[in-house]
Scaffold this active site. Structure first.
Site, PDB file in Angstrom:
ATOM      1  N   LYS A 165       0.861  -1.180   0.000  1.00 15.20           N
ATOM      2  CA  LYS A 165       0.000   0.000   0.000  1.00 15.20           C
ATOM      3  C   LYS A 165       0.899   1.231   0.000  1.00 15.20           C
ATOM      4  CE  LYS A 165      -1.350   2.847   2.383  1.00 15.20           C
ATOM      5  NZ  LYS A 165      -1.172   4.355   2.333  1.00 15.20           N
TER       6      LYS A 165
ATOM      7  N   GLU B   6       8.024   0.276  12.385  1.00 17.34           N
ATOM      8  CA  GLU B   6       9.205   1.150  12.412  1.00 17.34           C
ATOM      9  C   GLU B   6       8.671   2.559  12.457  1.00 17.34           C
ATOM     10  OE1 GLU B   6      11.656   3.698  11.844  1.00 17.34           O
ATOM     11  OE2 GLU B   6      11.761   3.128   9.733  1.00 17.34           O
TER      12      GLU B   6
ATOM     13  N   CYS C 187      13.431   9.669  10.007  1.00 19.48           N
ATOM     14  CA  CYS C 187      13.121   9.278  11.381  1.00 19.48           C
ATOM     15  C   CYS C 187      14.374   9.111  12.232  1.00 19.48           C
ATOM     16  CB  CYS C 187      12.300   7.990  11.397  1.00 19.48           C
ATOM     17  SG  CYS C 187      13.081   6.601  10.551  1.00 19.48           S
TER      18      CYS C 187
ATOM     19  N   GLU D  98       8.434  14.701  17.618  1.00 18.98           N
ATOM     20  CA  GLU D  98       9.118  14.558  16.334  1.00 18.98           C
ATOM     21  C   GLU D  98       8.606  15.610  15.364  1.00 18.98           C
ATOM     22  OE1 GLU D  98      10.489  10.991  13.382  1.00 18.98           O
ATOM     23  OE2 GLU D  98       8.382  11.008  13.974  1.00 18.98           O
TER      24      GLU D  98
END
Length: 495
Positions: free
Chosen positions: A187, A261, A295, A394
């Site tokens: 996806k 993750e 990340c 973040e």
């Protein structure tokens, strides 16, 4: 590269999905418009999957797993297909590096560097057909004559791909899953679907059996149907921690398998023996490499308090000298952010830093010379409180925080004082100190004197940075289920 080359769309079927070994029309006429972040112009339009498209893709993968040849092949046979995919991916590295800047703003030289290595991911996992033990003989206390521990494919995998590094993160899901014998529904994100569609062309060119790899593009609401689908045995997800929590809660209700993750707020711990100017240059360069949309980025810079001002000034100098601009210009060091929405998010955090009174030493706005595109200046704040929003959440953009520490123990405590634990680094000339602190940091990877990750060993995080690992042998295990087989004799043929 000419302007014409930089804007080309090297895809054969952007208006279709890849299912059951063929390109098929979507069930609706809905389209997703992909905007080039440097120009704010339309790059391409792709089909947008609806619920029925998800169901069709899952049905193809389920049939291929339950009744197709793929799970029943030997690992060596599947490795042959992985090597074929590697060959096609290497041949199409130029296409990969053209799509990437047009979808999320990475500079073309960096995209080209990464694109050239994608084939090696599939080669590496193909090699594990020889080196990994999928069946082991064990001593058994059950009374049986033969005890076997076998590792079999987990089943149908739904791989949900992020927009920042789609081809790389996709490959570390597809290659181990296929070697294990799984079938897949990939996806793609609506912001960056190009690499997933290209991967479908790669699977087609490599001759994978029908239904082994299926590719759709969908937005978040429809994507949840893939997570909820009872015929999907495992979800492999890379993305935000908030979305990861949602996925885990859904799969927990049906004991579905998953690897996650997720996000990071990684610390660079700079010790008192290390050259501040050198550390600043390294950290600044890494910050700008993908416009901070990574990340694993080192965004909390923890320094001895007596070196705080020197570090802040050095970072500000390096960031201010960074050339921000067209990602296809070979002199550009930092491109735009991926979308207008994401730039607004990053700017919100910059405003929070201003409002909370932290020292803005560089950046904080949009580059004056760029009148269009989703650009933001690389930014650094000083004297930041580690408990603040700026240091804890973040941002996923080129925004650094410099945090003073009283001593080495305080620096470790600050680094660990985060809900995240994905990456980190220790800057010191003393390898013994580096090792000692690395063992104390609660994070999935710790580098020495740089931002370092190594997917060949495994990548993933502690705490809210995820569950499981991607890459290497550690990244193969999540696509396997262990089975104990106890026999009263020795079979003539074993896999």
């Amino acid at each position: 590269m000419t302007d014409t080359d930089s804007t080309r769309v090297p895809l054969k079927h952007p208006d279709q999905f890849f299912m059951n070994g063929a390109w098929v029309a979507p069930t609706s006429d809905k389209r997703i418009v992909v905007i080039t972040p440097a120009t704010e112009e339309t790059y391409m339009e792709v089909a947008e999957a609806q619920l029925e498209d998800v169901n069709r893709a899952v049905a193809a993968a389920r049939e291929a797993f339950d009744h197709g040849p793929w799970p029943r092949m030997s690992h060596h046979e599947r490795a042959g297909y992985l090597r074929a995919m590697a060959e096609v991916l290497t041949a199409r590295a130029g296409d990969i590096s053209t799509i990437w800047p047009n979808e999320m703003g990475i500079t073309h030289p960096l995209a080209s560097f990464f694109a050239g290595s994608i084939g090696s991911v599939f080669e590496s996992y193909a090699g594990m057909a020889e080196s990994f033990s999928f069946e082991e003989q064990h001593q058994t206390y059950s009374g049986a004559k033969l005890g076997l521990l076998v590792r079999e494919p987990v089943g149908v995998v739904g791989a949900i791909i992020p927009w920042n590094g789609p081809i790389l993160l996709m490959s570390y899901k597809i290659a181990p899953a296929l070697l294990a014998g799984c079938t897949m529904v990939i996806k793609a994100s609506p912001e960056a679907p190009g690499h997933a569609l290209l991967m479908a062309e790669v699977a087609e060119a490599a001759g994978l059996p029908p239904g082994v790899v299926n590719v759709i593009t969908a937005d978040r609401e429809v994507s949840e149907a893939l997570v909820r689908h009872p015929d999907v045995d495992k979800i492999a997800f890379t993305g935000s921690s908030a979305a990861g929590k949602r996925i885990a809660s859904i799969l927990g209700a049906r004991i579905g398998r998953f690897t996650l993750e997720l996000g990071g707020k990684s610390a660079a711990v700079v010790l008192d023996d290390y050259d501040v100017e050198l550390a600043a240059r390294v950290i600044a360069a890494n910050t700008c490499a993908m416009s901070g949309q990574m990340c694993a980025a080192l965004t909390r810079i923890i320094v001895p308090k007596d070196k705080h001002d020197q570090m802040l000034e050095a970072l500000a100098s390096s960031l201010a000298a960074t050339k921000v601009g067209d990602p296809f210009d070979p002199e550009t060091q930092m491109g735009p952010l991926a979308t207008s929405r994401h730039r607004a998010r990053v700017e919100k955090y910059i405003q929070i830093g201003r409002d909370q009174g932290f020292k803005l030493a560089a950046g904080g706005g949009r580059p004056m010379h760029l009148k269009r595109g989703f650009y933001v200046e690389p930014t650094v704040f000083g004297n930041v409180d580690n408990r603040s929003v700026l240091a804890q959440e973040e941002i996923f953009g080129p925004v650094l925080t410099v945090i003073p520490a009283q001593d080495e123990d305080d620096a470790v405590d600050i680094a660990n004082d985060s809900v995240y634990g994905l990456n980190g680094s220790v800057f010191t000339h003393d390898v013994n100190r580096a090792y000692s602190i690395a063992r104390r940091l609660r994070t999935g990877t710790v580098g020495h004197n740089n931002l370092r990750v190594d997917f060949s060993m495994g990548f993933g995080g502690f705490k809210e940075s995820g569950i499981g690992r991607e890459g290497g042998i550690e990244g193969l295990h999540p696509y396997l289920e262990s089975k104990t087989v106890l026999l009263d004799g020795w079979p003539k043929h074993r896999l």
